[in-house]
Design an enzyme around this catalytic site. Structure first.
Site, PDB file in Angstrom:
ATOM      1  N   GLY A 216       0.818  -1.206   0.000  1.00 21.70           N
ATOM      2  CA  GLY A 216       0.000   0.000   0.000  1.00 21.70           C
ATOM      3  C   GLY A 216       0.850   1.252   0.000  1.00 21.70           C
ATOM      4  N   SER A 219      -0.522   8.917   1.713  1.00 16.16           N
ATOM      5  CA  SER A 219      -0.105  10.303   1.542  1.00 16.16           C
ATOM      6  C   SER A 219       1.281  10.559   2.112  1.00 16.16           C
ATOM      7  CB  SER A 219      -1.116  11.238   2.215  1.00 16.16           C
ATOM      8  OG  SER A 219      -2.407  11.059   1.689  1.00 16.16           O
ATOM      9  N   GLY A 221       3.578   7.928   3.191  1.00 16.34           N
ATOM     10  CA  GLY A 221       4.542   6.844   3.174  1.00 16.34           C
ATOM     11  C   GLY A 221       3.996   5.603   2.502  1.00 16.34           C
ATOM     12  N   VAL A 223       3.592   1.108   2.770  1.00 18.34           N
ATOM     13  CA  VAL A 223       3.441   0.000   3.708  1.00 18.34           C
ATOM     14  C   VAL A 223       3.969  -1.273   3.056  1.00 18.34           C
ATOM     15  CG1 VAL A 223       1.854  -1.317   5.141  1.00 18.34           C
ATOM     16  CG2 VAL A 223       1.407   1.101   4.692  1.00 18.34           C
ATOM     17  N   ASP A 346      -9.845  10.948   8.950  1.00 18.18           N
ATOM     18  CA  ASP A 346      -9.611  10.406   7.603  1.00 18.18           C
ATOM     19  C   ASP A 346     -10.201   8.997   7.494  1.00 18.18           C
ATOM     20  OD1 ASP A 346      -8.763  10.441   4.989  1.00 18.18           O
ATOM     21  OD2 ASP A 346      -6.717   9.812   5.444  1.00 18.18           O
TER      22      ASP A 346
END
Length: 407
Positions: A216, A219, A221, A223, A346
């Site tokens: 993934g 915004s 960084g 994963v 978010d």
């Protein structure tokens, strides 16, 4: 004088309070104390001011309080005290102020002593009280029992109650069946004690953060999945590596650490540890390590069929409702968090992750903020809420509510 008001004290009141024979003032209001008022308090013969308001005290006012002849002020408001208002309070001639409001007292209010003065006695919020002087505006006290309802009405009420109980039992059974396998799942092999990892360990775990382990991009960084050794066991983890060149990434890292260290809930992504140091090039490196949730995020499940064990599957209606309940449970926990509520800022399907049993866990707290009711405490707090937060660009309206169930 003992004044310990407006703290976060918990537990019960110690019986040793009765040893404070010369105590003149006792104020432990605005805490989270529970249990009953100890009988030993009556030994405080010199006590003049008692303020136990805004706690979680239970039970009745003990008879030993009658021995405290020097009391001038008693404030027991905003607790869970119950029972009748003791008659002996009306006989305490020195008492000038009595506040019993917002408890669960019931029965007849005395009419003698301090109860003759409505301005010195406050009993608001006790909806089981009656009688007293007219100025208190309570329902009149009646010693006569009411007329028995007719047999036909009793039968109708009993039938209706039985139907409601049956419906409630079916509802409880459905919820129990849904949660049973979650409640009795095997205990986690990961220790509750925080582990320590270095950049080198995370690099080895993710094959130097290779694209093959990328699961993934957000915004602030990326994963990566990887395997690290915890308690002599190899555990799959998700490593969120911050892009510190991105504006706001350091603040996002700090916000996520601050939030996740204070919260703990079954429907929140579990953080294992963090890493803050330098990489092999001497550049700053920051990462968060989470438990790996194998079923990915909700956005993928909503918009396309997912291949599982060679079969393509999608969410059915029951699964969507279960996920909705999981996310609602997480939000209810965050919004009721003490001492300060947490606002995610978010929440969207891509930030809802699913574990082996398709239990939803809310993640990505990089924009989360603690909610301060007093916006004027500092300019920093007020300005933090003045900025736009959340997903930039297009976001489908009601994507996590309407689409979750009907997509």
């Amino acid at each position: 004088m003992i004044c310990i008001q407006n703290n976060l004290l918990t537990g019960t009141l110690p019986i040793e309070l009765g040893n404070l024979n010369n105590l003149g003032e006792l104020d432990f209001s605005g805490n989270q104390l529970s249990g009953e008022i100890p009988v030993s308090l009556g030994a405080c013969q010199s006590l003049q001011y008692l303020n136990a308001s805004q706690n979680n005290l239970q039970g009745t006012i003990p008879l030993s309080v009658e021995q405290m002849k020097g009391l001038l002020v008693i404030d027991l408001s905003h607790n869970n005290l119950s029972g009748d208002i003791p008659e002996f309070l009306a006989n305490m001639r020195g008492l000038s102020t009595l506040n019993l409001s917002f408890n669960n007292f019931k029965g007849q209010v005395p009419e003698d002593g301090i109860f003759k003065n409505a301005s010195s006695t406050t009993i608001l919020g006790n909806y089981g009280l009656c009688g007293g002087i007219p100025q208190l505006k309570l329902p009149p006290y009646s010693s006569h029992s009411t007329k028995k309802p007719p047999l036909r009405l009793i039968i109708a009420m009993s039938f209706g109650s039985a139907c409601l109980l049956s419906m409630f039992a079916l509802f409880v059974f459905f919820i129990w069946k849904k949660k049973t396998k979650l409640n009795f799942q095997a205990p986690s092999t990961i220790s509750e004690r925080q582990i320590r990892v270095s950049y080198a360990e995370l690099a080895r775990a993710t094959d130097s953060f290779s694209s093959g382990n990328l699961i993934g991009v957000g915004s602030f960084g990326s994963v990566f999945k990887g395997k690290i050794v915890i308690n002599n066991l190899q555990v799959m983890v998700a490593v969120k590596v911050l892009n510190l060149l991105q504006h706001g990434a350091p603040q996002s890292f700090a916000a996520e650490c601050e939030t996740l260290r204070c919260v703990r809930h079954r429907n929140l992504v579990k953080i294992l540890t963090v890493c803050s140091g330098v990489d092999f090039r001497g550049l700053d490196f920051k990462a968060l390590v989470f438990e790996f949730l194998p079923n990915g995020n909700l956005e993928h499940w909503l918009h396309q069929a997912i291949e599982v064990d060679g079969e393509y599957k999608s969410l059915d209606l029951i699964q969507r409702l279960d996920i909705s309940i999981d996310v609602a449970s997480a939000l209810e926990y965050l919004h009721q968090h003490k001492p300060l509520p947490v606002i995610h800022c978010d929440l969207k399907p891509s930030n809802i992750l699913l574990d082996d049993d398709m239990v939803a866990c809310v993640g990505d707290f990089g924009l989360a903020r603690f909610y301060h009711e007093d916006y004027n405490v500092s300019s920093e707090k007020s300005s933090a809420w003045a900025r736009m937060r959340g997903t930039t660009g297009y976001a489908a309206p009601g994507e996590f509510t309407t689409t979750l169930v009907y997509h």
